[in-house]
Design a protein around this motif. Structure first.
Motif, PDB file in Angstrom:
ATOM      1  N   TYR A 124      57.741   7.644 -31.994  1.00 20.19           N
ATOM      2  CA  TYR A 124      59.063   7.047 -32.018  1.00 20.19           C
ATOM      3  C   TYR A 124      59.315   7.275 -33.501  1.00 20.19           C
ATOM      4  CZ  TYR A 124      63.138   3.835 -32.086  1.00 20.19           C
ATOM      5  OH  TYR A 124      64.245   3.006 -32.323  1.00 20.19           O
ATOM      6  N   ILE A 125      58.553   7.140 -34.387  1.00 23.18           N
ATOM      7  CA  ILE A 125      58.770   7.333 -35.908  1.00 23.18           C
ATOM      8  C   ILE A 125      59.031   9.049 -35.879  1.00 23.18           C
ATOM      9  CG2 ILE A 125      57.943   7.428 -38.241  1.00 23.18           C
ATOM     10  CD1 ILE A 125      56.546   4.874 -37.342  1.00 23.18           C
ATOM     11  N   VAL A 126      58.172   9.921 -35.331  1.00 23.73           N
ATOM     12  CA  VAL A 126      58.095  11.341 -35.443  1.00 23.73           C
ATOM     13  C   VAL A 126      59.513  11.802 -34.615  1.00 23.73           C
ATOM     14  CG1 VAL A 126      57.349  13.415 -34.543  1.00 23.73           C
ATOM     15  CG2 VAL A 126      55.794  11.605 -35.495  1.00 23.73           C
ATOM     16  N   MET A 174      66.861  13.144 -37.520  1.00 27.69           N
ATOM     17  CA  MET A 174      67.596  13.268 -38.698  1.00 27.69           C
ATOM     18  C   MET A 174      67.414  14.564 -39.460  1.00 27.69           C
ATOM     19  SD  MET A 174      67.121   9.317 -40.223  1.00 27.69           S
ATOM     20  CE  MET A 174      65.482   9.131 -40.258  1.00 27.69           C
ATOM     21  N   LEU A 175      66.264  15.046 -39.545  1.00 28.43           N
ATOM     22  CA  LEU A 175      66.006  16.357 -40.220  1.00 28.43           C
ATOM     23  C   LEU A 175      66.751  17.392 -39.424  1.00 28.43           C
ATOM     24  CD1 LEU A 175      62.471  16.074 -41.195  1.00 28.43           C
ATOM     25  CD2 LEU A 175      64.640  16.020 -42.737  1.00 28.43           C
ATOM     26  N   LEU A 176      66.711  17.684 -37.957  1.00 28.35           N
ATOM     27  CA  LEU A 176      67.445  18.636 -37.372  1.00 28.35           C
ATOM     28  C   LEU A 176      68.775  18.525 -37.504  1.00 28.35           C
ATOM     29  CD1 LEU A 176      67.014  20.927 -35.324  1.00 28.35           C
ATOM     30  CD2 LEU A 176      67.223  19.090 -33.517  1.00 28.35           C
ATOM     31  N   GLY A 177      69.349  17.271 -37.463  1.00 30.14           N
ATOM     32  CA  GLY A 177      70.876  17.088 -37.721  1.00 30.14           C
ATOM     33  C   GLY A 177      71.285  17.625 -39.069  1.00 30.14           C
ATOM     34  N   LEU A 178      70.471  17.347 -40.146  1.00 33.88           N
ATOM     35  CA  LEU A 178      70.789  17.893 -41.548  1.00 33.88           C
ATOM     36  C   LEU A 178      70.685  19.304 -41.686  1.00 33.88           C
ATOM     37  CD1 LEU A 178      71.203  16.961 -44.721  1.00 33.88           C
ATOM     38  CD2 LEU A 178      68.808  16.921 -44.686  1.00 33.88           C
ATOM     39  N   ALA A 179      69.481  20.005 -40.926  1.00 37.52           N
ATOM     40  CA  ALA A 179      69.452  21.284 -40.851  1.00 37.52           C
ATOM     41  C   ALA A 179      70.587  21.943 -40.133  1.00 37.52           C
ATOM     42  CB  ALA A 179      68.063  21.688 -40.236  1.00 37.52           C
ATOM     43  N   TRP A 180      70.902  21.415 -38.953  1.00 40.22           N
ATOM     44  CA  TRP A 180      72.165  22.234 -38.365  1.00 40.22           C
ATOM     45  C   TRP A 180      73.283  22.196 -39.194  1.00 40.22           C
ATOM     46  CZ3 TRP A 180      71.919  23.605 -33.265  1.00 40.22           C
ATOM     47  CH2 TRP A 180      73.086  23.944 -32.636  1.00 40.22           C
ATOM     48  N   LEU A 181      73.534  21.099 -39.963  1.00 39.44           N
ATOM     49  CA  LEU A 181      75.028  20.999 -40.974  1.00 39.44           C
ATOM     50  C   LEU A 181      74.519  21.998 -42.055  1.00 39.44           C
ATOM     51  CD1 LEU A 181      75.590  17.224 -40.909  1.00 39.44           C
ATOM     52  CD2 LEU A 181      76.931  18.944 -39.991  1.00 39.44           C
ATOM     53  N   LEU A 183      69.533   7.785 -37.392  1.00 35.22           N
ATOM     54  CA  LEU A 183      69.746   6.742 -37.996  1.00 35.22           C
ATOM     55  C   LEU A 183      69.620   5.236 -37.378  1.00 35.22           C
ATOM     56  CD1 LEU A 183      72.157   7.907 -40.592  1.00 35.22           C
ATOM     57  CD2 LEU A 183      69.886   7.350 -41.068  1.00 35.22           C
ATOM     58  N   LEU A 184      70.246   5.337 -36.203  1.00 34.75           N
ATOM     59  CA  LEU A 184      70.301   4.298 -35.059  1.00 34.75           C
ATOM     60  C   LEU A 184      68.827   3.883 -34.703  1.00 34.75           C
ATOM     61  CD1 LEU A 184      73.203   5.184 -32.987  1.00 34.75           C
ATOM     62  CD2 LEU A 184      73.033   3.242 -34.749  1.00 34.75           C
ATOM     63  N   MET A 185      68.028   4.827 -34.690  1.00 34.99           N
ATOM     64  CA  MET A 185      66.549   4.724 -33.865  1.00 34.99           C
ATOM     65  C   MET A 185      65.959   3.873 -35.209  1.00 34.99           C
ATOM     66  SD  MET A 185      65.502   8.157 -32.504  1.00 34.99           S
ATOM     67  CE  MET A 185      64.102   7.614 -31.854  1.00 34.99           C
ATOM     68  N   THR A 186      66.311   3.832 -36.719  1.00 36.70           N
ATOM     69  CA  THR A 186      65.689   3.133 -37.757  1.00 36.70           C
ATOM     70  C   THR A 186      65.811   1.730 -37.544  1.00 36.70           C
ATOM     71  OG1 THR A 186      67.601   3.325 -39.140  1.00 36.70           O
ATOM     72  CG2 THR A 186      66.121   4.933 -39.261  1.00 36.70           C
ATOM     73  N   MET A 187      66.792   1.278 -36.501  1.00 38.07           N
ATOM     74  CA  MET A 187      66.660  -0.236 -36.513  1.00 38.07           C
ATOM     75  C   MET A 187      65.698  -0.707 -35.230  1.00 38.07           C
ATOM     76  SD  MET A 187      70.839  -1.054 -36.143  1.00 38.07           S
ATOM     77  CE  MET A 187      71.516   0.440 -35.691  1.00 38.07           C
TER      78      MET A 187
END
Length: 90
Positions: free
Chosen positions: A36-38, A44-51, A83-87
């Motif tokens: 889950y953490i991975v 989050m990193l994939l979204g940042l990399a995509w942008l 980010l929603l998964m962090t909850m």
């Protein structure tokens, strides 16, 4: 106005009997699974990399050029899901 003796006796009786019927609930104390953490961090990193890739080399990559403004939706959606998964992280 003082309470009647009947009401206080009923309250004591009902609270003690309901306490006897309660079933203890086991909580998941093992924490969040590693996958889950991975997955959360990967999204989050994939979204940042995509942008970032869209900003730097978007016009040069054919499929990203075809997506136009949808690249922002894809990147931010990946970030928001992560980010929603962090909850759910314990």
């Amino acid at each position: 106005m003082p309470k009647s003796k009947v009401n206080s006796a009923e309250e004591n009786y009902s609270s003690s009997s309901s306490a006897d019927r309660r079933t203890p609930v086991k909580l998941n104390s093992s924490g969040t699974p590693r996958w889950y953490i991975v997955l959360m961090l990967a999204l989050m990193l994939l979204g940042l990399a995509w942008l970032v890739v869209n900003y730097i080399a978007g016009p040069e990559i054919p499929f990203m050029r075809d997506l136009n403004a949808w690249n922002y939706l894809i990147g931010f959606a990946l970030l928001i899901v992560g980010l929603l998964m962090t909850m759910g992280w314990k």
